[in-house]
Design an enzyme around this catalytic site. Structure first.
Site, PDB file in Angstrom:
ATOM      1  N   ASP A  11      37.937  41.910  38.170  1.00 27.31           N
ATOM      2  CA  ASP A  11      37.186  41.040  39.081  1.00 27.31           C
ATOM      3  C   ASP A  11      35.733  41.517  39.253  1.00 27.31           C
ATOM      4  O   ASP A  11      35.394  42.654  38.883  1.00 27.31           O
ATOM      5  CB  ASP A  11      37.899  41.028  40.446  1.00 27.31           C
ATOM      6  N   ASP A  46      39.027  30.054  42.261  1.00 21.77           N
ATOM      7  CA  ASP A  46      39.999  30.441  43.291  1.00 21.77           C
ATOM      8  C   ASP A  46      40.653  29.219  43.909  1.00 21.77           C
ATOM      9  O   ASP A  46      41.528  29.342  44.769  1.00 21.77           O
ATOM     10  CB  ASP A  46      39.301  31.253  44.392  1.00 21.77           C
TER      11      ASP A  46
END
Ligand code: GLA
Length: 747
Positions: A464, A533
Site C-alpha cells: 500500500d 476502496d
C-alpha cells in the site's frame, strides 16, 4: 540490426504502421496509425513529398517539419522534446542524427533506435521506438553526456528540466478523453474538444494518483467503445508525470495537426548530468485503433499478456480481511474467518492492516514491520497454519514506504523521513514517506520484508501507499536539500525487484488508498492492482469499466463487499455485487462470520462460477457496448451514460462469452430496446442462456422479452445477425441489478 544511413524506417504490427523519414536534418514521423501495407522506398518518398515541408508565411524560411525530437532549432514553438541547460549557460539544443538502426521482421513489429547528437552540450540522445506485436508503440529515450574533454563547456553539468515523448496526430483527431478522480472514485472519464493551445495534465503527487490521466486519448469526434479512430498515450511511471495534447495554429507539419505526448514531471535540479552520466526516461506507451476504445484497450491487454512475467496461473479467489475486521485483530475471529473463507471456496487469505507492532489504528505503528505480540502472542503462525491447512495461500498487507511518527522506526531514525531541512510538513493519514533513496533505509526495508516473507512463506503482499508525497526532497546534512522524486520511485522499483528476486514465487499487489498507483510502471514490478476502496457495485461498475481501458481483468482486484457499502452508505443486492465482482481477479472483502446461511450459499455458488469462468475472463477480449440512452442522467463526460452498462469478455477464438447487463439507475424510457452484443460476429450462429447461479435480478417490467423466459431454462439458438447486427431486446431491469448471459458459438 540494419543500419539506416538514409531513407525511411517502416515498422508494422497488428494493423498499425509507423513510417519515419530519416531524410531531413532530423528524422520525422510521416505516419502513425492505420496499416499502410507493404511500402517501397518510392512509396515512402511519396508520403514524404505529400506530407509536411511547407514554408509558411511569417515563419522560418525553411520547410516546416515536426521531428522526432522537436526543439526550437526547427522553429517548433510547442513543448520541446527536452529542456535543460549546461550550468552557466547554454540552453538551445542543436541536434543532428548520428545513427539509425532498425530491427524486426516485416509486419511483426520491430525497433527503431535513433541516436541524436547535441555536440554543444556534449550529449547523445538515444531514442527508441518499439512497435510491439500488439501494435502498442513504446517510446523511451536515454540522454548521455559524453566523457569530459578539454572543453570547459563539456565539463559542466547539464541540468535536465524535462523530457517529453511526442508524436503527431492527424487533423481529424479533435476530441480528447482522459481521466480524473478522487479516493473511492478513480478513473472518472472526462471529454472535451481539442482547441488551440496545450491540454496539460501534470501529476505532482509522488505517484500516478487517484486522478491520474491514465490513458490520454484523442480521436475523431464521437468515438465510442466500438467505433472511431483513436490515439492514446500512457506514461509507465509511478511518480510525478505529465500528459499533454497540444495544437499550434501552424500544426505540427503539413499533414499533422496536434501532438500527443507524455513524460516524467521533473523538479528543477532533479536530474543533473555530469560528463559520462546518463538519464533514462520512463517508457511512454502509445497506441492507435480504428475500432474505438475497445480496440485500444485490446492492444494494451494483448501487450501486457505478452510479457514474460505476466501472471498465467489461475488467479486464486481472494479473501481480504480489511472490511471484515479493520484494525480489530482478534485471533479467534480471524481464524474463524479463515474457516469460513475456505468453506465458500477462497484460495488466498490476505491479512490486511492491523497485524504489526502498535498498529491499533492508523495513528501508529507504520514502519515497525514485526508482528504485534499483544494481538498475535504466537506470531502469525496460528493463522498461517490454519490458512495452509485449508489449502489456501497466505497474503499480508504492508506499506513499506511509509512511517507514523508514533513508531519505533521514526523515534530511532527521524532522519530517514523524506522531507526538507526546514522540517516536516503536514502529515496525511498521520503518516510520512521514508526516504527510500538512502541506502540505509532501502537496506532496512529489504531486510524487514525479506524476513517476514521468509518466516511465513508469504505468497502475496498487498503493498500500500496511503499518502501523496509533497515536498519530495531529501535532507543532506551540511548541504542544501535535493529533489528526490525520481530517486524515490527508482528505489521503490529496485526494492520490489530485489525482494522478488529473493522470493520468486511472491506476488505483489499495488494499492494506494485504493487505485492511486495504477500504472504500467508499477505493473512491471507487481502482479495486480487494487483499483478502488469503493466496493459499491454502482460505482464499481464504472470504475472497473474504465480501469479496463488499460488493464486486462486478471490484473484488477474485484472484491465483493458487504450489502452496506462502507464508502458510500448505499445498500445493494447480493446478486448485483457478486455479478460485478466476477469480472476481474475476484475476491471477498466482508465479514463472512456475519453472513447467514443463504448468503454463504450464494457466495459459494459465486466462487464456483468464478472458477468456471476465470479461464475465459482472464484470457479473452474485454468488450463494452455503446448504448443509445437519450435520457441518460449521466454526465456527458461518460460517452455511454451510466443508466445501463453492457460489458463482457469474449474468448479470443470467438466461441465463448460471458456478458453482464447491468442497470445502475432508472430512466424515463420504458424499454431498453434492442442492444447489439459487442464482440460477436453477424454471420455466425450462437446459443445463449441466462446464468442465474447468483439469483435473478428484479425486473422493471411484467415480463421480459420473449427469448428471456426460454433462456432462463435452456440454451436458446440465435443467429449472429440478431445478436450482433439487429440487436437483442434486453430486459428493463430495476436499478442496481445485473443479468449474466453466457454465449457459445455453434457455427
Ligand atoms: C488503504 C487501502 C485499504 C486498506 C487500508 C488499510 O486505505 O486502500 O484497502 O488496506 O489502507 O489501512
Amino acid at each position: 540490426m540494419a543500419t539506416l544511413t538514409a531513407g525511411y524506417a517502416y515498422l508494422r504490427a497488428a494493423g498499425t504502421s509507423l513510417v519515419v523519414a530519416l531524410t531531413g536534418p532530423l528524422p520525422h514521423v510521416l505516419h502513425w496509425g492505420a496499416d499502410l501495407g507493404a511500402l517501397t522506398e518510392a512509396d515512402c518518398e511519396a508520403l514524404d513529398l505529400t506530407g509536411d515541408g511547407s514554408v509558411l508565411n511569417n515563419a522560418l524560411d525553411v520547410p516546416r517539419r515536426f521531428s522526432v525530437w522537436p526543439t526550437e532549432a526547427d522553429g517548433w514553438s510547442g513543448t520541446p522534446a527536452h529542456e535543460g541547460h549546461l550550468a552557466g549557460g547554454l540552453t538551445a539544443p542543436r541536434l543532428r542524427l548520428s545513427s539509425a538502426e532498425q530491427t524486426g521482421a516485416e509486419s511483426a513489429g520491430g525497433e527503431l533506435v535513433m541516436v541524436l547528437a547535441d555536440d554543444a552540450a556534449a550529449m547523445d540522445i538515444t531514442l527508441t521506438y518499439n512497435l510491439t506485436t500488439s501494435g502498442v508503440l513504446t517510446v523511451r529515450s536515454t540522454l548521455t553526456r559524453r566523457p569530459s574533454g578539454p572543453d570547459a563547456a563539456e565539463a559542466a553539468p547539464y541540468d535536465l528540466a524535462a523530457v517529453t515523448a511526442l508524436l503527431p496526430l492527424p487533423r481529424r483527431a479533435t476530441e480528447i478523453l482522459d481521466f480524473t478522480g478522487k479516493w473511492s472514485r478513480e478513473r472518472a472519464p472526462q471529454r472535451r474538444p481539442l482547441a488551440f493551445g496545450t491540454h496539460l495534465r501534470a501529476a505532482r503527487r509522488g505517484k500516478s494518483g487517484v486522478d491520474s490521466p491514465y490513458l490520454l486519448t484523442v480521436g475523431v469526434p464521437g468515438f465510442g467503445f466500438r467505433h472511431g479512430e483513436v490515439w492514446g498515450v500512457h506514461v509507465a511511471w509511478s511518480g510525478d508525470q505529465r500528459y499533454l495534447v497540444e495544437q499550434l495554429p501552424e500544426g505540427a507539419g503539413g499533414v499533422h495537426a496536434a501532438v500527443l505526448g507524455g513524460g516524467e514531471q521533473l523538479r528543477p535540479g532533479e536530474v543533473r548530468l555530469a560528463p559520462g552520466e546518463s538519464h533514462r526516461t520512463p517508457v511512454c506507451h502509445f497506441a492507435w485503433s480504428d475500432a474505438g476504445l475497445d480496440g485500444l484497450a485490446d492492444r494494451f491487454h494483448e501487450h501486457l499478456r505478452a510479457r514474460p512475467a505476466h501472471p498465467r496461473a489461475a488467479r486464486p479467489l481472494v479473501l481480504n480481511t480489511w472490511e471484515a475486521v479493520y484494525f480489530d485483530h482478534d485471533s479467534d475471529r480471524l481464524l474463524a474467518l479463515a474457516d469460513r473463507a475456505a468453506q465458500v471456496g477462497v484460495e488466498r487469505f490476505v491479512l490486511d492492516d492491523g497485524w504489526f507492532r502498535g498498529r491499533r489504528s492508523d495513528t501508529a505503528g507504520l514502519g515497525d514491520w514485526t508482528v504485534d505480540p499483544d494481538v498475535w502472542p504466537d506470531g502469525l503462525t496460528p493463522v498461517v497454519e490454519r490458512v495452509r491447512a485449508h489449502g489456501m495461500q497466505f497474503g499480508l498487507w504492508v506499506e513499506p514506504e511509509m512511517v507514523n511518527l508514533d513508531s519505533r522506526l521514526a523515534r530511532e531514525h527521524p532522519d530517514w523521513i523524506l522531507g526538507p531541512a526546514a522540517g516536516l510538513g503536514a502529515s496525511a493519514r498521520n503518516q510520512y514517506a521514508l526516504d527510500l533513496s538512502r541506502p540505509e533505509v532501502w537496506n532496512h526495508l529489504l531486510a524487514a520484508l525479506d524476513a517476514l516473507v521468509g518466516e511465513y512463506a508469504v505468497d502475496f503482499l498487498k503493498w500500500d501507499h496511503n499518502r501523496e508525497i509533497a515536498e519530495s526532497v531529501h535532507y543532506r546534512a551540511g548541504r542544501t536539500d535535493a529533489p528526490a522524486g525520481h530517486r524515490q520511485v527508482d528505489a521503490l522499483y529496485r526494492l520490489l525487484d530485489a525482494l522478488r528476486e529473493r522470493h520468486p514465487a511472491l506476488e505483489v499487489e499495488s494499492c494506494a488508498s485504493g487505485g492511486g498507483r495504477v500504472d504500467l510502471g508499477i505493473l512491471e514490478h507487481t502482479d495486480r492492482v487494487w483499483p478502488s476502496d469503493c466496493n459499491d457495485p454502482v460505482e464499481r461498475q464504472v470504475i472497473q469499466r474504465w480501469t479496463g481501458q488499460l488493464l486486462p481483468p486478471e490484473l484488477v482486484g474485484t472484491h465483493v463487499g458487504a450489502a452496506l457499502s462502507h464508502t458510500t452508505g448505499r445498500l445493494t443486492a447480493d446478486s448485483f455485487r457478486l455479478a460485478t465482482a466476477l469480472f476481474g481477479h475476484a475476491g471477498i472483502e466482508q465479514d463472512l462470520n456475519r453472513c447467514d446461511a443463504a448468503e454463504l450459499e450464494r457466495l459459494t455458488s459465486w466462487s464456483a462460477l468464478y472458477r468456471e469462468f476465470r479461464g475465459l475472463l482472464h484470457s479473452g477480449r474485454s468488450v463494452r457496448a455503446d448504448l443509445d440512452e437519450p435520457d441518460s442522467p449521466a454526465a456527458p463526460a461518460d460517452p455511454t451514460g451510466q443508466t445501463n452498462i453492457l460489458h463482457g469478455v469474449v474468448s479470443r477464438d470467438g466461441t465463448h462469452a460471458l456478458m453482464c447487463w447491468a442497470r445502475l439507475a432508472t430512466s424515463a424510457a420504458g424499454q431498453s430496446g434492442r442492444v447489439r452484443l459487442p464482440g460477436l460476429k453477424s454471420r455466425a450462429r450462437y446459443r445463449l442462456r441466462v446464468r442465474d447461479d447468483l439469483g435473478l435480478p428484479s425486473f422493471h417490467q411484467t415480463s421480459g422479452p420473449g427469448w428471456l423466459d426460454r433462456a432462463l431454462k435452456e440454451w436458446v439458438d440465435l443467429p449472429g445477425a440478431v445478436l450482433a447486427t439487429v440487436g437483442l431486446p434486453l430486459p428493463t431491469l430495476n436499478p442496481q441489478q445485473a443479468l449474466l448471459l453466457e454465449i457459445r458459438r455453434t457455427e
